[in-house]
Design an enzyme around this catalytic site. Structure first.
Site: not given
Ligand code: URA
Length: 237
Positions: A105-107, A191
């Site tokens: 997962l992205d930060q 996104k």
């Protein structure tokens, strides 16, 4: 299997460190200190074997499967660049035994993150061929309209991808809250899909992988072992 090797497989350090851990009286079984690193546990009893190290209880697990409720500002890397690593949220024994993130997962993304040291399991949930639906909640900058939902359902072309990618489903839960289910796990996929549909993700949360939803009682930053029932739910896609 002897006690030294059990501790080694469970991530308590090198064989020598595990031997010393026992010899120093830091390991207890059934409430009593055990100082014999060569003590044997029958292989058919291993699945029930519990022990304490420095007063912390552990259960022997051949493979580790866990769910973490990832907070924002944590990176899914052992070698983070700008933030803490999700491994800072876990006991060091888990990293030591080779637990890795099952997809990243992205930060700034929160929610359900699986981790395991079972290579076949990691592969099953990350391979592009084995398509497991992942459900995300995206808070968007602008109100979500029908044209955006339809674009996400029909498929959007992302930079560098040969073919449009479609969501399994896309629903509006609120004016600016989008529920999106996708099969792939491409870089910044949600996104980029939302941007390609003409909106922008401001917050992203993963709610579900396959048939397993983030447990409501698992607070942000907390983790838990997955049991057989959880693993069966995960595989229901
Ligand atoms: N899609 C994204 O854009 N980011 C994530 O962290 C996961 C899916």
């Amino acid at each position: 299997m002897d006690l030294e090797r059990i501790l080694f497989t469970q991530g308590f350090g090198s064989r020598r460190q595990c031997r010393a851990l026992v010899a120093d009286g830091r390991v207890s079984i059934g409430g009593a200190a055990c100082t014999n690193p060569d003590m044997l546990i029958a292989s058919d009893m291993l699945q029930f074997f519990a022990f304490d190290v420095d007063g912390v209880s552990w259960q022997y697990r051949e493979k580790a499967y866990l769910a973490l409720n990832k907070p924002a500002a944590y990176e899914c890397s052992r070698d983070p660049q700008h933030h803490l690593s999700v491994f800072h949220l876990l006991p060091p024994q888990l990293a030591e035994r080779g637990v890795q993130c099952v997809g990243r997962l992205d930060q700034d993304t929160t929610g359900l993150l699986l981790l395991s040291d079972d290579g076949a399991f990691v592969h099953a949930f990350t391979s592009p061929k084995k398509k497991v639906p992942k459900v995300y909640l995206a808070t968007t900058k602008h109100p979500i309209d029908e044209a955006q939902l339809s674009a996400l359902q029909q498929g959007v072309l992302l930079h560098g991808e040969p073919q449009p990618i479609a969501a399994v489903s896309a629903h509006r839960r609120d004016e600016r809250l989008l529920e999106l289910s996708v099969l792939e796990g491409k870089y910044h996929q949600v996104k980029r899909m939302v941007a390609a549909a003409g909106n922008r993700v401001e917050k992203l949360h993963r709610e579900r992988i396959g048939g397993y939803g983030l447990p409501a009682d698992l607070a942000e930053g907390q983790w838990r072992w997955l049991n057989d029932a959880d693993l069966a739910m995960l595989r229901q896609s």
